[in-house]
Design a protein around this motif. Structure first.
Motif, PDB file in Angstrom:
ATOM      1  N   SER A 169       0.893  -1.183  -0.109  1.00 28.15           N
ATOM      2  CA  SER A 169       0.137   0.021   0.107  1.00 28.15           C
ATOM      3  C   SER A 169       0.713   1.417   0.028  1.00 28.15           C
ATOM      4  O   SER A 169       1.980   1.393   0.763  1.00 28.15           O
ATOM      5  N   PRO A 170       0.367   2.352  -0.775  1.00 27.62           N
ATOM      6  CA  PRO A 170       1.272   3.579  -0.763  1.00 27.62           C
ATOM      7  C   PRO A 170       1.065   4.341   0.485  1.00 27.62           C
ATOM      8  O   PRO A 170       1.651   5.190   0.797  1.00 27.62           O
ATOM      9  N   ASN A 171       0.114   3.886   1.422  1.00 27.45           N
ATOM     10  CA  ASN A 171      -0.184   4.586   2.769  1.00 27.45           C
ATOM     11  C   ASN A 171       0.533   3.902   3.716  1.00 27.45           C
ATOM     12  O   ASN A 171       0.411   4.035   4.970  1.00 27.45           O
ATOM     13  N   PHE A 172       1.521   2.923   3.373  1.00 23.74           N
ATOM     14  CA  PHE A 172       2.170   2.259   4.478  1.00 23.74           C
ATOM     15  C   PHE A 172       3.792   2.606   4.585  1.00 23.74           C
ATOM     16  O   PHE A 172       4.302   2.751   3.476  1.00 23.74           O
ATOM     17  N   TYR A 173       4.303   2.686   5.592  1.00 25.02           N
ATOM     18  CA  TYR A 173       5.585   3.154   5.890  1.00 25.02           C
ATOM     19  C   TYR A 173       6.122   2.304   6.838  1.00 25.02           C
ATOM     20  O   TYR A 173       5.622   1.445   7.819  1.00 25.02           O
ATOM     21  N   ARG A 174       7.443   2.169   7.003  1.00 26.94           N
ATOM     22  CA  ARG A 174       8.186   1.419   7.711  1.00 26.94           C
ATOM     23  C   ARG A 174       9.302   2.205   8.487  1.00 26.94           C
ATOM     24  O   ARG A 174       9.765   3.087   7.865  1.00 26.94           O
ATOM     25  N   GLY A 175       9.504   1.927   9.812  1.00 24.88           N
ATOM     26  CA  GLY A 175      10.371   2.550  10.594  1.00 24.88           C
ATOM     27  C   GLY A 175      11.193   1.522  11.523  1.00 24.88           C
ATOM     28  O   GLY A 175      10.849   0.270  11.596  1.00 24.88           O
ATOM     29  N   GLN A 176      12.239   2.022  12.048  1.00 24.72           N
ATOM     30  CA  GLN A 176      13.248   1.295  13.099  1.00 24.72           C
ATOM     31  C   GLN A 176      12.846   1.721  14.271  1.00 24.72           C
ATOM     32  O   GLN A 176      13.002   0.793  15.357  1.00 24.72           O
ATOM     33  N   THR A 177      12.578   2.970  14.437  1.00 23.53           N
ATOM     34  CA  THR A 177      12.191   3.463  15.910  1.00 23.53           C
ATOM     35  C   THR A 177      10.879   4.354  15.679  1.00 23.53           C
ATOM     36  O   THR A 177      10.635   4.709  14.518  1.00 23.53           O
ATOM     37  N   LEU A 178      10.565   4.962  16.790  1.00 19.97           N
ATOM     38  CA  LEU A 178       9.353   5.762  16.774  1.00 19.97           C
ATOM     39  C   LEU A 178       9.838   7.085  16.055  1.00 19.97           C
ATOM     40  O   LEU A 178       8.931   7.813  15.795  1.00 19.97           O
TER      41      LEU A 178
END
Length: 232
Positions: free
Chosen positions: A214-223
Motif C-alpha cells: 500500500s502507498p499508505n504504508f511506511y516502515r520505521g526502525q524506531t518511533l
C-alpha cells in the motif's frame, strides 16, 4: 507537505511506547519450568497457546487472561491434579508481571513531545483496562495524548468506532505500532495511513506475513522515524 491532511496520530502502547512482550516470554519460561516434571516444554508450550486462543473471546488480552490460561493449561497437563504449590506459583508469576516497571523505548518521549505540538495524539491499544491504565500512568506519557482508547480487540470495526468518537475520517488518521496484524492492516484497509516499527519479539498470535504494498504504508526502525514522515 505530503501528509499535511493527517490530523490525528494514533499509537499502539505495548512494544511501541514501552517494553511488554519480553515479560510474557520470561513468564512463559518460568511456567514451563514449573511443569517440567509433568511434560516436555514443547508439549506445554503448544497447549498453552491453544488454550490462550480458545480463551481470547471470553477473557480478552492481557496479564490476567494469561494467568487464567496458564492455570487451565496446568490443570490439563497434570490431568486435573494440579498441586496447590503450582497454583500459587502461577499466581505469583502474574503478580510479578503486574509489578514490572514501565520502560520507555528509544526516543519515545522526545518524539511524542515534538508531534503533540502539531497534531492530536491518541493511544489506540488493546488489553486489560486496569493494567493498560496502570502502565500509561507509570510511563508519564499521558500528558501528550488527547485521547486514550483501550479496545477489546483491534479489528477494523474497533478502529472505525474510535474514529467515529473522534469525529475524523480514516484518511486523516495515521497509526503507528509494532504489530502488522493489529496496528497496520486494519487501518490500511479502512483507508488510513500506518507505520510499522518492529519489536524484537512478537507473540505468535500477532505474527503474520508482511507483504504490504500500500502507498499508505511506511516502515520505521524506531518511533523517531515518524518525525521524518510527518514533518517531511
Amino acid at each position: 507537505m505530503q501528509l499535511d491532511h493527517i490530523k490525528i496520530l494514533g499509537f499502539d502502547a505495548d512494544d511501541t511506547l514501552w517494553n511488554n512482550e519480553t515479560f510474557f516470554r520470561e513468564a512463559e519460561v518460568d511456567f514451563f519450568q514449573l511443569l517440567n516434571e509433568y511434560a516436555p516444554r514443547a508439549q506445554v508450550e503448544k497447549k498453552l497457546f491453544e488454550i490462550e486462543m480458545q480463551n481470547l473471546e471470553q477473557y480478552g488480552y492481557g496479564i490476567k487472561s494469561f494467568v487464567l490460561s496458564m492455570t487451565e493449561t496446568a490443570l490439563f497437563i497434570t490431568d486435573q491434579k494440579l498441586p496447590g504449590r503450582i497454583t500459587h506459583e502461577i499466581l505469583e508469576i502474574g503478580k510479578a508481571m503486574l509489578a514490572k516497571p514501565v520502560k520507555l523505548l528509544h526516543e519515545v518521549e522526545e518524539t511524542l513531545g515534538r508531534l503533540t505540538e502539531t497534531h492530536e495524539l491518541v493511544v489506540a491499544t488493546k488489553g486489560d483496562l486496569l493494567d493498560q491504565q496502570r502502565k500509561l500512568r507509570k510511563s508519564g506519557l499521558a500528558k501528550y495524548f488527547h485521547h486514550i482508547e483501550i479496545m477489546p480487540d483491534k479489528q477494523i470495526t474497533d478502529y472505525q468506532n474510535m474514529l467515529a468518537r473522534l469525529k475524523i475520517p480514516a484518511q486523516n488518521f495515521f497509526m503507528t505500532g509494532n504489530s502488522i496484524k493489529s496496528d497496520i492492516l486494519p487501518v490500511l484497509e479502512m483507508g488510513g495511513y500506518a507505520m510499522h516499527v518492529p519489536y524484537h519479539t512478537t507473540w505468535a498470535h500477532e505474527d503474520v506475513k508482511d507483504d504490504i504494498q500500500s502507498p499508505n504504508f511506511y516502515r520505521g526502525q524506531t518511533l523517531a522515524d515518524l518525525l521524518k514522515i510527518i514533518e517531511g
